[in-house]
Design a protein around this motif. Structure first.
Motif, short mmCIF file in Angstrom:
data_model
loop_
_atom_site.label_atom_id
_atom_site.label_comp_id
_atom_site.label_asym_id
_atom_site.label_seq_id
_atom_site.Cartn_x
_atom_site.Cartn_y
_atom_site.Cartn_z
N ASP A 73 0.83 -1.19 0.00
CA ASP A 73 0.00 0.00 0.00
C ASP A 73 0.88 1.26 0.00
O ASP A 73 1.64 1.49 0.92
N ARG A 78 0.07 4.16 0.52
CA ARG A 78 -0.31 5.10 1.58
C ARG A 78 0.54 4.92 2.83
O ARG A 78 0.68 5.84 3.63
N LEU A 79 1.13 3.70 3.00
CA LEU A 79 2.01 3.49 4.15
C LEU A 79 3.22 4.41 4.05
O LEU A 79 3.67 4.98 5.04
N GLU A 111 3.28 7.24 2.33
CA GLU A 111 2.78 8.60 2.52
C GLU A 111 2.61 8.89 4.01
O GLU A 111 2.93 9.98 4.48
N ALA A 112 2.10 7.88 4.74
CA ALA A 112 1.92 8.07 6.18
C ALA A 112 3.26 8.31 6.86
O ALA A 112 3.38 9.15 7.74
N ALA A 113 4.30 7.58 6.44
CA ALA A 113 5.63 7.75 7.04
C ALA A 113 6.15 9.16 6.78
O ALA A 113 6.67 9.82 7.69
N MET A 114 5.99 9.63 5.53
CA MET A 114 6.45 10.98 5.20
C MET A 114 5.66 12.02 5.98
O MET A 114 6.19 13.04 6.40
N ASP A 115 4.37 11.73 6.15
CA ASP A 115 3.52 12.64 6.91
C ASP A 115 3.97 12.69 8.37
O ASP A 115 3.80 13.70 9.04
N LEU A 116 4.58 11.58 8.84
CA LEU A 116 5.06 11.51 10.23
C LEU A 116 6.56 11.81 10.29
O LEU A 116 7.31 11.18 11.00
N ALA A 157 9.20 11.39 8.40
CA ALA A 157 10.29 10.56 7.90
C ALA A 157 10.70 11.08 6.52
O ALA A 157 9.84 11.26 5.65
N LEU A 199 12.68 2.44 6.99
CA LEU A 199 11.84 2.03 8.11
C LEU A 199 10.50 1.42 7.70
O LEU A 199 9.88 0.71 8.48
N VAL A 200 10.04 1.72 6.50
CA VAL A 200 8.73 1.22 6.09
C VAL A 200 8.82 0.36 4.83
O VAL A 200 8.44 -0.81 4.84
N PRO A 258 11.43 -2.94 5.18
CA PRO A 258 10.95 -4.06 6.02
C PRO A 258 9.76 -4.78 5.41
O PRO A 258 9.61 -5.99 5.58
N LEU A 259 8.92 -4.04 4.67
CA LEU A 259 7.73 -4.68 4.12
C LEU A 259 8.04 -5.46 2.85
O LEU A 259 7.34 -6.42 2.52
#
Lengths: 391, 277
Positions: free
Chosen positions: B163, B165-166, B168-173, B175, B183-184, B187-188
C-alpha cells in the motif's frame, strides 16, 4: 542540536490560521481543485463536505504536502508551506484506510513521528495518548489484531501525539459501522475540544460534517459552493446544490420581479407567494422558491391555514411512517410532487394516501435561490433519514 | 461394509497426499542412503556396506570440494549482484512511469522463456566474438543474467501488493525519503527480496547447461558430477547432496517456526488484553 531546538520551538509557536490562496490542481485536462481560497481559523473544527470526485481529498493532500498544487499557495500563519516536503510540515494526517504500519506494534506506530523528530523517550507521550483513547492495554498488539474502531483510534493518536498545528482527517470514519461511527464522532469532537488543534475533516457524510464541525464548506466540482456554520448552511442555503446536498429541499421554479418593501413577491405556477428580502439570494428573474420538508405543515382545508402562512393545495400520493415522523409526498395542482415531514409528536391524525391536503409554511422559513431559466421544480427523492428530522 | 467405505472416503485424499510426498522424496532418500554406502567398485550403485567414512571425510576427492567451493562462490556473487540489480529494477518498474516500461516488463520474461541451450550457446558466441576468455567470471555473468529475471518477478509481486499510503503516512510523520525507505518500504518488501535471493542462489548453484557452455576450464559442482558420472560417482557426492538438502530444510523450518512463534505470541497477547507490555 541547536538546529533541532530551533525547529521544535518553531513547531510549538502559535500556529495562526491555515490559509489556502487561489489553490488549483489539474491532473491533465481534469481540474480537481479550481482556484480555491479559504481561511480556516486556528483551533476550529472545519469540514470539507462533498461527493466523491469533488476535489476535497485533493485539497487535503495539498495541505499535507502529498500533492503539489498546480498554482496557488498554502499558508500556515505567515509561513508559506506550499513547496515544503510533507515531513517538513507541522501537519499530520489520519488516512482513510488508517495506513497503520503492519510490521510495527501499536506503541511503535504511535511513537513513529516522535522518533523521527529526534525525541528519545517517547513512552510517556505514547502511553498518555493511548490512555486518551482507552487503548493502553493494547500497546504491544499489532494492527492486524485490532478491530476497525481500535485501528481508527490508533491512527488518530499516531497523528495527534505530534501536536501538529493542523490535523487532517480523510474520511476517517468511512469504514466503521453506523453505531461505531456515531460514537467516534462524539469522541473526535471531544478530543478536538480538549487539545485545541485545528481539525480539517474531509467527508461525504453530511450528517457527520454537521454534527462535528464548527464550519462546513460544501464543495462541488473543485469549488466551494458555500461555507458557514452548519445551521446557517441548512437554514439558508446559497445554491440549489447545497439545498439538496445538505438535507432535502422542495424547490419550486418561480419568477421574481425585484423587492417590494421588505418582501420579494414571486409567482410560481400561477400562484403568488412572497419571501422576506433577507431570505432571498436572488430577487429578480428566474428563481427557486425553497422550503424544507419539515417546515411544511399539512392540514385538511385552506380554512385551517394560520394567518401569515402561505400554502399550496395537493393530494397525498405517498405516506411513510418512520417512527419519529411521517414523510408525505404531495402532488400539487400543476403535477410536481413536494415532500413534507410531520412530527409524530402530537395527537394529530394521519393523512391517508389519496386525501386532498393543504401544505402551508411560514414565509420566514422559505428562501429564494438563483435558478437557470428553463429548470423545473426540484425535489430530491427520499434516500435516507434527513438531517434534522423532527424528533 | 458402509463403515469401511466411510473410513476410506474420509482418508483417501490423505492417502494420495502421502503417495505424492513419497514420490517426491524417494530420490532424496536414495541419495541420503547412498551417502552412507561403501561401494564395492567405482561403478556400483548398490548399497554394499554401511559406513560413516564419507561423512567423516567428504573431501576425499579434492577436486570435488574445489568444485563445491567454486559453485558456492559463483552462487554467492551471482545472488548478491542479481538481487541488488533485480530489486532496483523491480522498484523502477513498479514505481515509475517511463517510456519503454512495458517493453522491459516483457523482456524480463525472455531469459525465463528461452531454452537454456539457446541462451548458453548465444552467450558463448557473444563471449568468443568479444574476445572474452571463458572462466569463473563469464559463468558469474551468465548466472546473474538468468537470475535477475526471477528476482525482478518475485520482488515486483511483493512491491505491487504494498500500500503506497504506508509510505505517505511515514512521510507525513516526519520521515524523510531515505528514512521512509529504510523504516517502512524495506521491512515490508524484505520477505520478497529474501525469497528472491534464495531462489537465485539455488538456480545458480545447480545450473549445468548454460554453465557448461561458458565455463572454459572452470569446473562447478554440477559439472564435476556430470564428469564423474562417466567414471563412477564417488559416494561423497551424495554427502554434498544430502547436506544441501538438510541445509535447505533447516532454512525453511527455521523461517516457518519463527513465523509460527510470532503468530502465537500475537494470539496470546490478543487473548490477554493485559498481556506483556
Amino acid at each position: 542540536m541547536i538546529g533541532m531546538g530551533a525547529k521544535l520551538r518553531e513547531r510549538d509557536a502559535p500556529a495562526g490560521d491555515l490559509r489556502l490562496a487561489n489553490l488549483t490542481k489539474r491532473f491533465g485536462i481534469f481540474t480537481a481543485v479550481d482556484d480555491l481560497s479559504l481561511t480556516i481559523p486556528q483551533g476550529s473544527f472545519f469540514a470539507l463536505l462533498g461527493s466523491s470526485g469533488c476535489g476535497k481529498t485533493t485539497t487535503l493532500r495539498m495541505i499535507a504536502g502529498l500533492e503539489e498544487p498546480t498554482s496557488g499557495q498554502v499558508l500556515l500563519g505567515a509561513r508559506d508551506v506550499t513547496r515544503l516536503r510533507p515531513y517538513k510540515r507541522p501537519v499530520n494526517t489520519v488516512f482513510q484506510s488508517y495506513a497503520l504500519f503492519p510490521h510495527l506494534d501499536v506503541h511503535q506506530n504511535v511513537a513513529f513521528g516522535l522518533r523521527r523528530r529526534g525525541k528519545r523517550s517517547t513512552d510517556d507521550d505514547v502511553m498518555g495518548m493511548l490512555e486518551l483513547v482507552q487503548l493502553r492495554d493494547y500497546a504491544r498488539h499489532y494492527p492486524a489484531q485490532l478491530s476497525g474502531g481500535q485501528q481508527q483510534r490508533v491512527a488518530l493518536v499516531r497523528a495527534l501525539v505530534n501536536h501538529p498545528q493542523v490535523l487532517l482527517l480523510d474520511e476517517p470514519l468511512g469504514a466503521l459501522d453506523l453505531k461505531l461511527r456515531r460514537q467516534m464522532q462524539i469522541e473526535l469532537k471531544r478530543i478536538q475540544t480538549e487539545v485545541g488543534i485545528t481539525f480539517v475533516h474531509v467527508t461525504h457524510d453530511q450528517e457527520e460534517a454537521m454534527t462535528m464541525a464548527d464550519t462546513v464548506a460544501v464543495m462541488n466540482a473543485g469549488r466551494i459552493e458555500q461555507l458557514g456554520a452548519p445551521a446557517e448552511l441548512y437554514e439558508f442555503p446559497a445554491t440549489a446544490f447545497v439545498a439538496n446536498f445538505l438535507g432535502q429541499s422542495n424547490l419550486l421554479a418561480a419568477e421574481a420581479a425585484g423587492p417590494a418593501g421588505s418582501d420579494v413577491p414571486v409567482t410560481a405556477h400561477g400562484a403568488r407567494f412572497s419571501v422576506p428580502a433577507d431570505r432571498a439570494r436572488s430577487d429578480r428573474g428566474a428563481v427557486y422558491l425553497g422550503v424544507r420538508p419539515e417546515k411544511l405543515h399539512l392540514v385538511g382545508s385552506a380554512a385551517q391555514v394560520p394567518s401569515g402562512h402561505q400554502h399550496v393545495e395537493g393530494v397525498v400520493t405517498d405516506a411513510s411512517y418512520v417512527g419519529v415522523s411521517t414523510q408525505y409526498l404531495v402532488r400539487t395542482g400543476w403535477g410536481s410532487e413536494i415532500s413534507a415531514f410531520t412530527a409524530n409528536s402530537g395527537t394529530g391524525g394521519q393523512h391517508p394516501v389519496g386525501t386532498p391536503v393543504v401544505a402551508h409554511w411560514d414565509p420566514r422559513h422559505a428562501f429564494l435561490l438563483p435558478r437557470e431559466p428553463g429548470q423545473d421544480d426540484r425535489t430530491t427523492p427520499l434516500l435516507d433519514e434527513p438531517v434534522g428530522a423532527p424528533s | 461394509m458402509t463403515r469401511v467405505w466411510r473410513w476410506l472416503a474420509d482418508r483417501w485424499v490423505m492417502g494420495v497426499a502421502l503417495l505424492v510426498l513419497g514420490y517426491l522424496s524417494l530420490p532424496i532418500m536414495v541419495v541420503a542412503g547412498l551417502s552412507f554406502n561403501r561401494p564395492s567398485s567405482r561403478l556400483s550403485y548398490d548399497f554394499d556396506e554401511f559406513t560413516l567414512d564419507n561423512w567423516r571425510n567428504p573431501c576425499a576427492t579434492s577436486d570435488m570440494c574445489d568444485a563445491v567451493v567454486r559453485s558456492v562462490q559463483i552462487g554467492f556473487i551471482a545472488t548478491v549482484v542479481a538481487t541488488v540489480v533485480g530489486t532496483l529494477m523491480a522498484f523502477a518498474l513498479v514505481r515509475h512511469r517511463f517510456r519503454g516500461r512495458s517493453g522491459i516488463n516483457l523482456l524480463i520474461f525472455l531469459p525465463m522463456a528461452t531454452p537454456e541451450l539457446v541462451m548458453g550457446t548465444s552467450l558463448l558466441a557473444l563471449f568468443v566474438s568479444a574476445g572474452v576468455p571463458q572462466g569463473f567470471w563469464t559463468v558469474v555473468i551468465a548466472h546473474v543474467m538468468f537470475c535477475v529475471s526471477f528476482v525482478v518477478v518475485t520482488v515486483k509481486a511483493r512491491l505491487a501488493g504494498m500500500d503506497r499510503r504506508l509510505e505517505e503516512a511515514a512521510m507525513d510523520l516526519y520521515a524523510s525519503e531515505w528514512q521512509t525507505f529504510r523504516l517502512v518500504t524495506l521491512p515490508l518488501v524484505l520477505p520478497g527480496i529474501v525469497a528472491a535471493a534464495l531462489l537465485a542462489f539455488s538456480l545458480s548453484f545447480d545450473d549445468f547447461i548454460i554453465t557448461n557452455f561458458n565455463a572454459g576450464t572452470t569446473v562447478t559442482f554440477p559439472m564435476y558430477v556430470w564428469g564423474a558420472a562417466q567414471r563412477g560417482i564417488p559416494p561423497q557426492v551424495n554427502v554434498i547432496g544430502t547436506a544441501m538438502f538438510v541445509i535447505a530444510l533447516l532454512l525453511v523450518g527455521v523461517s516457518s517456526l519463527r513465523g509460527r512463534r510470532a503468530r502465537r505470541a500475537r494470539i496470546m497477547s490478543a487473548v490477554r488484553p493485559n498481556g506483556p507490555s
